[in-house]
Design a protein around this motif. Structure first.
Motif, PDB file in Angstrom:
ATOM      1  N   LYS A   1       0.816  -1.224   0.000  1.00  0.00           N
ATOM      2  CA  LYS A   1       0.000   0.000   0.000  1.00  0.00           C
ATOM      3  C   LYS A   1       0.846   1.269   0.000  1.00  0.00           C
ATOM      4  CE  LYS A   1      -0.664   0.787   4.988  1.00  0.00           C
ATOM      5  NZ  LYS A   1      -1.677   1.014   6.046  1.00  0.00           N
ATOM      6  N   GLY A   2       2.167   1.155   0.201  1.00  0.00           N
ATOM      7  CA  GLY A   2       3.014   2.344   0.189  1.00  0.00           C
ATOM      8  C   GLY A   2       4.414   2.024   0.660  1.00  0.00           C
ATOM      9  N   PHE A   3       5.220   3.096   0.857  1.00  0.00           N
ATOM     10  CA  PHE A   3       6.615   2.938   1.245  1.00  0.00           C
ATOM     11  C   PHE A   3       6.952   3.879   2.387  1.00  0.00           C
ATOM     12  CE2 PHE A   3       6.148   1.689  -3.137  1.00  0.00           C
ATOM     13  CZ  PHE A   3       6.849   0.503  -3.199  1.00  0.00           C
ATOM     14  N   LYS A   4       7.771   3.396   3.284  1.00  0.00           N
ATOM     15  CA  LYS A   4       8.280   4.228   4.367  1.00  0.00           C
ATOM     16  C   LYS A   4       9.542   4.932   3.879  1.00  0.00           C
ATOM     17  CE  LYS A   4      10.094   4.045   9.092  1.00  0.00           C
ATOM     18  NZ  LYS A   4      10.484   3.156  10.211  1.00  0.00           N
ATOM     19  N   ILE A   5       9.569   6.257   4.022  1.00  0.00           N
ATOM     20  CA  ILE A   5      10.657   7.055   3.487  1.00  0.00           C
ATOM     21  C   ILE A   5      11.436   7.693   4.630  1.00  0.00           C
ATOM     22  CG2 ILE A   5      11.282   8.876   1.872  1.00  0.00           C
ATOM     23  CD1 ILE A   5       9.784   6.443   0.671  1.00  0.00           C
ATOM     24  N   GLY A   6      12.778   7.612   4.552  1.00  0.00           N
ATOM     25  CA  GLY A   6      13.643   8.193   5.564  1.00  0.00           C
ATOM     26  C   GLY A   6      13.828   9.682   5.367  1.00  0.00           C
ATOM     27  N   HIS A   7      14.628  10.301   6.246  1.00  0.00           N
ATOM     28  CA  HIS A   7      14.813  11.751   6.220  1.00  0.00           C
ATOM     29  C   HIS A   7      15.526  12.219   4.958  1.00  0.00           C
ATOM     30  CE1 HIS A   7      13.280  12.178  10.250  1.00  0.00           C
ATOM     31  NE2 HIS A   7      14.185  11.343  10.742  1.00  0.00           N
ATOM     32  N   GLN A   8      16.355  11.381   4.369  1.00  0.00           N
ATOM     33  CA  GLN A   8      17.077  11.758   3.155  1.00  0.00           C
ATOM     34  C   GLN A   8      16.304  11.428   1.882  1.00  0.00           C
ATOM     35  OE1 GLN A   8      19.961  13.451   3.428  1.00  0.00           O
ATOM     36  NE2 GLN A   8      19.621  13.324   5.646  1.00  0.00           N
ATOM     37  N   GLY A   9      15.053  11.054   2.030  1.00  0.00           N
ATOM     38  CA  GLY A   9      14.233  10.728   0.869  1.00  0.00           C
ATOM     39  C   GLY A   9      14.477   9.354   0.311  1.00  0.00           C
ATOM     40  N   HIS A  10      15.193   8.511   1.081  1.00  0.00           N
ATOM     41  CA  HIS A  10      15.497   7.156   0.629  1.00  0.00           C
ATOM     42  C   HIS A  10      14.528   6.169   1.274  1.00  0.00           C
ATOM     43  CE1 HIS A  10      18.395   4.305  -1.218  1.00  0.00           C
ATOM     44  NE2 HIS A  10      17.965   3.488  -0.269  1.00  0.00           N
ATOM     45  N   VAL A  11      14.147   5.152   0.507  1.00  0.00           N
ATOM     46  CA  VAL A  11      13.201   4.166   1.030  1.00  0.00           C
ATOM     47  C   VAL A  11      13.793   3.439   2.242  1.00  0.00           C
ATOM     48  CG1 VAL A  11      13.980   2.315  -0.518  1.00  0.00           C
ATOM     49  CG2 VAL A  11      11.643   2.294   0.378  1.00  0.00           C
ATOM     50  N   GLU A  12      12.958   3.222   3.252  1.00  0.00           N
ATOM     51  CA  GLU A  12      13.373   2.482   4.439  1.00  0.00           C
ATOM     52  C   GLU A  12      12.528   1.244   4.690  1.00  0.00           C
ATOM     53  OE1 GLU A  12      13.389   5.020   7.839  1.00  0.00           O
ATOM     54  OE2 GLU A  12      15.329   5.952   7.319  1.00  0.00           O
ATOM     55  N   GLY A  13      11.394   1.151   3.991  1.00  0.00           N
ATOM     56  CA  GLY A  13      10.542  -0.011   4.196  1.00  0.00           C
ATOM     57  C   GLY A  13       9.371  -0.030   3.241  1.00  0.00           C
ATOM     58  N   VAL A  14       8.751  -1.197   3.158  1.00  0.00           N
ATOM     59  CA  VAL A  14       7.570  -1.378   2.304  1.00  0.00           C
ATOM     60  C   VAL A  14       6.368  -1.606   3.210  1.00  0.00           C
ATOM     61  CG1 VAL A  14       6.528  -2.710   0.447  1.00  0.00           C
ATOM     62  CG2 VAL A  14       9.020  -2.394   0.511  1.00  0.00           C
ATOM     63  N   LEU A  15       5.340  -0.788   3.027  1.00  0.00           N
ATOM     64  CA  LEU A  15       4.147  -0.853   3.863  1.00  0.00           C
ATOM     65  C   LEU A  15       3.124  -1.792   3.227  1.00  0.00           C
ATOM     66  CD1 LEU A  15       3.832   2.978   4.570  1.00  0.00           C
ATOM     67  CD2 LEU A  15       4.915   1.235   6.019  1.00  0.00           C
ATOM     68  N   LEU A  16       2.637  -2.758   3.996  1.00  0.00           N
ATOM     69  CA  LEU A  16       1.674  -3.735   3.496  1.00  0.00           C
ATOM     70  C   LEU A  16       0.259  -3.369   3.907  1.00  0.00           C
ATOM     71  CD1 LEU A  16       3.622  -7.046   4.236  1.00  0.00           C
ATOM     72  CD2 LEU A  16       3.740  -5.539   2.229  1.00  0.00           C
ATOM     73  N   ALA A  17      -0.693  -3.939   3.188  1.00  0.00           N
ATOM     74  CA  ALA A  17      -2.099  -3.667   3.462  1.00  0.00           C
ATOM     75  C   ALA A  17      -2.512  -4.132   4.854  1.00  0.00           C
ATOM     76  CB  ALA A  17      -2.975  -4.329   2.399  1.00  0.00           C
ATOM     77  N   ASN A  18      -1.794  -5.116   5.408  1.00  0.00           N
ATOM     78  CA  ASN A  18      -2.135  -5.616   6.743  1.00  0.00           C
ATOM     79  C   ASN A  18      -1.532  -4.773   7.857  1.00  0.00           C
ATOM     80  OD1 ASN A  18       0.578  -6.278   6.747  1.00  0.00           O
ATOM     81  ND2 ASN A  18       0.272  -8.501   6.815  1.00  0.00           N
ATOM     82  N   GLY A  19      -0.877  -3.666   7.492  1.00  0.00           N
ATOM     83  CA  GLY A  19      -0.309  -2.762   8.476  1.00  0.00           C
ATOM     84  C   GLY A  19       1.156  -2.992   8.779  1.00  0.00           C
ATOM     85  N   GLU A  20       1.718  -4.077   8.286  1.00  0.00           N
ATOM     86  CA  GLU A  20       3.116  -4.392   8.558  1.00  0.00           C
ATOM     87  C   GLU A  20       4.038  -3.538   7.691  1.00  0.00           C
ATOM     88  OE1 GLU A  20       6.119  -8.293   8.521  1.00  0.00           O
ATOM     89  OE2 GLU A  20       4.021  -8.483   7.890  1.00  0.00           O
ATOM     90  N   CYS A  21       5.246  -3.272   8.209  1.00  0.00           N
ATOM     91  CA  CYS A  21       6.289  -2.596   7.436  1.00  0.00           C
ATOM     92  C   CYS A  21       7.470  -3.543   7.304  1.00  0.00           C
ATOM     93  CB  CYS A  21       6.720  -1.298   8.107  1.00  0.00           C
ATOM     94  SG  CYS A  21       8.040  -0.423   7.215  1.00  0.00           S
ATOM     95  N   VAL A  22       7.856  -3.856   6.053  1.00  0.00           N
ATOM     96  CA  VAL A  22       8.994  -4.729   5.794  1.00  0.00           C
ATOM     97  C   VAL A  22      10.224  -3.858   5.561  1.00  0.00           C
ATOM     98  CG1 VAL A  22       9.914  -6.561   4.338  1.00  0.00           C
ATOM     99  CG2 VAL A  22       7.443  -6.404   4.722  1.00  0.00           C
ATOM    100  N   PRO A  23      11.237  -3.922   6.425  1.00  0.00           N
ATOM    101  CA  PRO A  23      12.421  -3.067   6.271  1.00  0.00           C
ATOM    102  C   PRO A  23      13.112  -3.303   4.929  1.00  0.00           C
ATOM    103  CG  PRO A  23      12.384  -4.125   8.426  1.00  0.00           C
ATOM    104  CD  PRO A  23      11.333  -4.796   7.609  1.00  0.00           C
ATOM    105  N   ALA A  24      13.622  -2.226   4.347  1.00  0.00           N
ATOM    106  CA  ALA A  24      14.273  -2.344   3.038  1.00  0.00           C
ATOM    107  C   ALA A  24      15.336  -1.276   2.873  1.00  0.00           C
ATOM    108  CB  ALA A  24      13.240  -2.226   1.923  1.00  0.00           C
ATOM    109  N   ASP A  25      16.471  -1.661   2.301  1.00  0.00           N
ATOM    110  CA  ASP A  25      17.484  -0.712   1.840  1.00  0.00           C
ATOM    111  C   ASP A  25      17.323  -0.452   0.348  1.00  0.00           C
ATOM    112  OD1 ASP A  25      18.982  -0.674   4.396  1.00  0.00           O
ATOM    113  OD2 ASP A  25      19.450  -2.747   3.866  1.00  0.00           O
TER     114      ASP A  25
END
Length: 410
Positions: A214-238
């Motif tokens: 459903k979306g992506f978690k973005i860090g302060h530098q505008g770089h992806v930090e995780g993938v947001l799932l429809a079930n509410g979970e966030c999968v960490p990602a570099d």
């Protein structure tokens, strides 16, 4: 005596279909003028290794090329690279290029291929999110995949799984998110899906089915930090790879009034509704003897076979495209070879054992063999191609009997 004018053939695109067409014209010593216009800075090259040997560093750019540039130039073919065809003027049979020049043609061949399907979700434009379609994409992704990095792949199809295998070999921690209930659900049956799921899991890939993004978690530098799932979970990602399929590249054709419907519509001679314009490869939707309806095939075999038909048309021979479609994939040392289209089958027969990593699944409809998926079993694949081509009726018990010599069926 006036010299007879040579026909000019303009080819738009620089992928496998365009390269195969050039190779056929070279082989036939085509005497007409040939001009290829390719937007990328490379002559026609193979895309399948991008997610496998090229990404893992086992091969280089030179090995991707279907032929060196000199082979085309020696034959008098003109290769215009780094330039785009912006429009087609069908009435005057000419194309306008991005460098403000124009080319006239007697025959135009559209080999525009496909483009990646983009994901629409909050944060998808952040840095660290990749797609894989061309050499530049593969270079950027490979540079990001340092050992120890966390790669999340959105999509469990051919490309996603091949990248998962290549990245794992580089020491990357990989998670595959697939929204469907099984891997490669669109192209293979449950037995092969289950085998691939087990193979990847045992190699350390975290495979998650039924996982909608459903979306992506973005860090302060505008770089992806995780993938947001429809079930509410966030999968960490570099690093994230979005691999959710492709769409036919038809914009140029549509703007010119060429008939399209999820692909450029062509007949069995790869002709469009304009008799002077042919289309080949991933960009086409077509019919042949093995389809109930028109199909769009995203595979090398289709590109090569349609290129052969186009070359025949350009040299004055009517040679219909009626080849059996086939596909392949390499993942963790597994060679998966597939022939035919299994959709609509009413029976599946397993030959061999998935536990041994050597088996095949034959798909039947009304007792006719319509497709075969072979895992490390090239004989089943080769025999399967002949069975599918003949629409053969085969006793399912014979197919399942590993002691039975299936070569006799061919």
């Amino acid at each position: 005596m006036t010299e007879q004018k040579q026909d000019t053939t303009v080819i738009v695109g620089g992928g496998h279909a365009a390269g195969a067409l050039l190779a056929n014209l070279l082989q036939q010593k085509y005497q007409g003028t040939v001009v290829l216009v390719g937007e990328e800075p490379y002559p026609p090259y193979q895309r399948p290794p991008l997610s496998k040997a090229y990404l893992s560093g086992e091969t280089d750019q030179k090995a991707l090329l279907m032929k060196p540039l000199s082979a085309y130039e020696s034959a008098g073919f003109q290769i215009r690279l780094g330039v785009r065809v912006d429009s087609i003027d069908r009435a005057n049979r000419c194309v306008s290029l991005s460098d403000q020049s124009t080319l006239t043609y007697d025959r135009l061949v559209l080999a525009t291929g496909s483009k990646v399907r983009r994901l629409s979700a909050p944060g998808v434009e952040s840095t660290g999110i990749h797609y894989l379609h061309d050499i530049a994409d593969a270079d950027h992704l490979r540079d990001a995949l340092a050992a120890g990095k966390r790669l999340v792949i959105v999509g469990g199809g051919y490309i996603g799984l091949e990248v998962a295998a290549s990245a794992t070999k580089r020491g990357v921690k990989v998670t595959v998110l697939e929204a469907a209930e099984r891997l490669m659900q669109r192209v293979t049956g449950p037995q092969v899906s289950a085998f691939l799921h087990d193979k990847h899991t045992r190699a350390g890939v975290d495979v998650r089915l039924g996982s909608a993004v459903k979306g992506f978690k973005i860090g302060h530098q505008g770089h992806v930090e995780g993938v947001l799932l429809a079930n509410g979970e966030c999968v960490p990602a570099d690093v994230v790879l979005v691999s959710i399929g492709v769409v036919a590249e038809t914009d140029l054709a549509e703007a010119a009034g060429i008939t399209c419907d999820d692909g450029i519509l062509v007949d069995q001679y790869v002709r469009t509704n304009d008799p002077s314009i042919l289309a080949i490869g991933d960009c086409t939707r077509h019919r042949n003897l093995f389809f109930d309806n028109t199909q769009r095939l995203e595979c090398v075999s289709n590109a090569v076979d349609q290129a052969r038909t186009a070359a025949a048309m350009l040299t004055g021979e009517n040679k219909p495209y009626d080849s059996v479609p086939w596909f392949w994939s390499n993942q963790f040392g597994v060679r998966l070879q597939m022939v035919g289209l299994s959709a609509g089958h009413d029976q599946s027969v397993v030959r061999g054992s998935p536990d041994s990593e050597t088996f095949a699944v034959f798909y039947l409809r009304n007792s006719h063999v319509v497709a075969v998926d072979a895992v490390n079993m090239p004989l089943a694949f080769m025999v399967g191609k002949k069975l599918v081509a003949r629409r053969a009726t085969v006793d399912a018990q014979l197919l399942a009997d590993i002691e039975f010599d299936i070569k006799s069926l061919a």
